[in-house]
Design an enzyme around this catalytic site. Structure first.
Site, short mmCIF file in Angstrom:
data_model
loop_
_atom_site.label_atom_id
_atom_site.label_comp_id
_atom_site.label_asym_id
_atom_site.label_seq_id
_atom_site.Cartn_x
_atom_site.Cartn_y
_atom_site.Cartn_z
N ASP A 108 30.56 44.55 60.08
CA ASP A 108 29.84 45.34 60.88
C ASP A 108 28.63 44.44 61.67
OD1 ASP A 108 28.14 47.17 62.14
OD2 ASP A 108 27.71 48.37 60.23
N ASP B 298 29.60 45.71 70.36
CA ASP B 298 29.60 46.19 69.15
C ASP B 298 31.05 46.04 68.63
OD1 ASP B 298 28.38 47.47 66.74
OD2 ASP B 298 29.57 49.26 67.41
#
Ligand SMILES: *[C@@H]1O[C@H](CO)[C@@H](O)[C@H](O)[C@H]1NC(C)=O
Ligand SMILES: *[C@@H]1O[C@H](CO)[C@@H](O)[C@H](O)[C@H]1NC(C)=O
Ligand SMILES: *[C@@H]1O[C@H](CO)[C@@H](O)[C@H](O)[C@H]1NC(C)=O
Length: 447
Positions: free
Chosen positions: A109, A320
């Protein structure tokens, strides 16, 4: 008297040279390695739902994407109340923890700055596929003490255990999921277990003894790759602040890669670089414009387009690893839809029955895909690959645009990054992209 002086000079030179060599090798050295990334829905994934159709997976991906994007916007737009987004991402990496090591699976992440995994004994632990890490059985596990720099640099820590001697953490999710446990240092091997170059000693992480998770009963925790904190994984790993990834389109065989250190350097023809305006909690760049079919509509600057002149601002764009779709400024999104129709006049628009996608049509025999280029600050133009612009739902004979509209903060999802080598350099505060034909190749030739 002259003799010793004569002798000592070359000796001193030698010592100086040796010292210089040492300094240089330290600067050039550091760790460098590459590991496989596993997409949760890829054929090789242990997490793939064997009963889901392709369309089911494409819908589920859009649902996760929307939920993650909303959390990112909430976190960037308002006071930060939660450390982690509800959906932490779709890419996993094999990690071996401790000595002797235990293999587990963590979500990668880029929007988390703290790594954690479930630990036994459990007050509460959610179901996980790999066995739960038992710190008591590892000879390299060290609890971090309270009041240390490491403990103080982490958010949501306090002192507990043994009369407040140790550092504990508590992370809450918006959906009432949480992870609580001990802050500790441990040896990690990222990727292939036990390969020397992938083994990192003394990495700070959260050993979660009390965990609740309402979603994704898979994997056992999070590998947080966000920067901006001296105790982040990236700063603790001796990788010169460099990491990156190269993602294979889901339709292809072969695994995506994650790289650290020199392996993550992106260079050679076709490389573009832009400045990171933020390195934590999210990686953010400035988007100055988007062109569709070579016609540029820029914010600010020299555009003659009246729509583009409306606004004179540069838009922050989150890069992202955990969001599937790409979220474009509204007017580019509208323009893109118009151009798709203009290029394919016989398209039949259809409504997505699950309303996850905003723009869908019956899959045509052939499809003209417009050229979409993102113009990042510093003349960094990234032309998206055709595979990343649409999602196919074969069972429904439906094709949907893998993009949505957004205001204020826009977002470059991972699908748009397929077939690019992406390299973050936190020392230089840049991110670079280079188009790559096969991200699954063992070594990617950068020249
Ligand atoms: C944990 O590791 C950090 C560096 O990564 C180090 O500064 C610290 O002293 C270590 N603490 C313990 C208890 O091992
Ligand atoms: C993680 O990010 C949050 C939000 O930006 C910040 O408050 C916190 O200090 C960060 N923690 C670490 C360990 O970097
Ligand atoms: C605008 O145009 C001028 C002259 O053509 C050029 O020098 C300048 O760099 C342009 N500005 C931008 C932001 O593109």
């Amino acid at each position: 008297m002259a003799a010793p002086a004569k002798l000592s000079r070359p000796l001193c030179c030698f010592a100086l040279l040796a010292l210089l060599c040492l300094v240089e090798s330290a600067a050039l050295g550091g760790r460098s390695f590459t590991a496989d990334l596993i997409h949760r829905d890829s054929p090789s994934s242990p997490l793939r739902d064997p009963f889901a159709t392709h369309s089911d997976l494409v819908w589920a991906a859009a649902r996760r994407s929307t939920s993650r994007a909303r959390h990112i916007w909430a976190r960037l737009g308002s006071a930060i109340r939660y450390d982690l987004t509800k959906d932490n991402g779709d890419y996993y990496v094999d990690v071996s923890i401790g000595t002797p090591s235990l293999k587990t699976l963590l979500i990668v992440d880029t929007g988390s700055n703290f790594s954690w995994t479930q630990c036994s004994p459990c007050t509460n632990c959610f179901d996980q596929k790999p066995p739960i890490f038992a710190p008591g059985k590892s000879s390299t596990y060290k609890r971090v003490e309270c009041g240390t720099g490491l403990c103080n640099s982490l958010a949501r820590t306090k002192c507990d255990g043994d009369e407040g001697r140790y550092c504990v953490y508590e992370i809450e999710y918006e959906d009432k999921s949480f992870s609580k446990g001990d802050v500790a240092n441990e040896t990690f091997s990222i990727g292939t277990s036990g390969r020397r170059e992938t083994t990192v000693e003394s990495l700070p992480f959260g050993c979660g003894h009390d965990n609740r998770r309402k979603f994704q009963k898979i994997g056992s925790g999070i590998l947080g790759l966000s920067g901006g904190n001296p105790s982040s994984l990236i700063s603790s790993m001796d990788i010169g602040g460099k990491f990156g990834y190269c993602l294979v389109p889901q339709s292809r065989r072969g695994s995506s890669k994650i790289s650290f250190g020199e392996d993550a350097v992106v260079s050679g023809p076709g490389t573009i670089s832009t400045r990171l305006v933020s390195i934590g909690p999210y990686y953010i760049v400035n988007l100055e414009g988007v062109s569709i079919e070579r016609r540029r509509f820029s914010y600010g600057g020299n555009s003659t387009d009246s729509e583009a002149k409306e606004s004179n601002e540069v838009v922050p764009m989150v890069i992202d690893s955990g969001t599937t779709l790409t979220y474009l400024p509204s007017r580019y999104f509208r323009r893109l839809k118009r151009d798709i129709i203009r290029l394919n006049p016989s398209l039949t628009r259809v409504q997505d029955p699950k309303e996850e996608y905003e723009f869908c049509f019956s899959t045509p025999v052939s499809l003209e895909v417009p050229i979409v280029t993102l113009h990042f600050a510093g003349r960094a133009d990234m032309t998206l690959t055709k595979v990343s612009i649409f999602s196919l739902l074969p069972e429904r004979r439906m094709t949907c645009l893998a993009m949505k509209e957004a205001d204020k903060v826009v977002l470059l999802g991972y699908k748009a990054q397929w077939n690019f080598k992406v390299g973050f350099n936190l020392g230089e505060r840049t991110v670079s992209f280079k188009p790559i034909t096969d991200c699954s190749a063992e070594r990617i030739d950068m020249i």
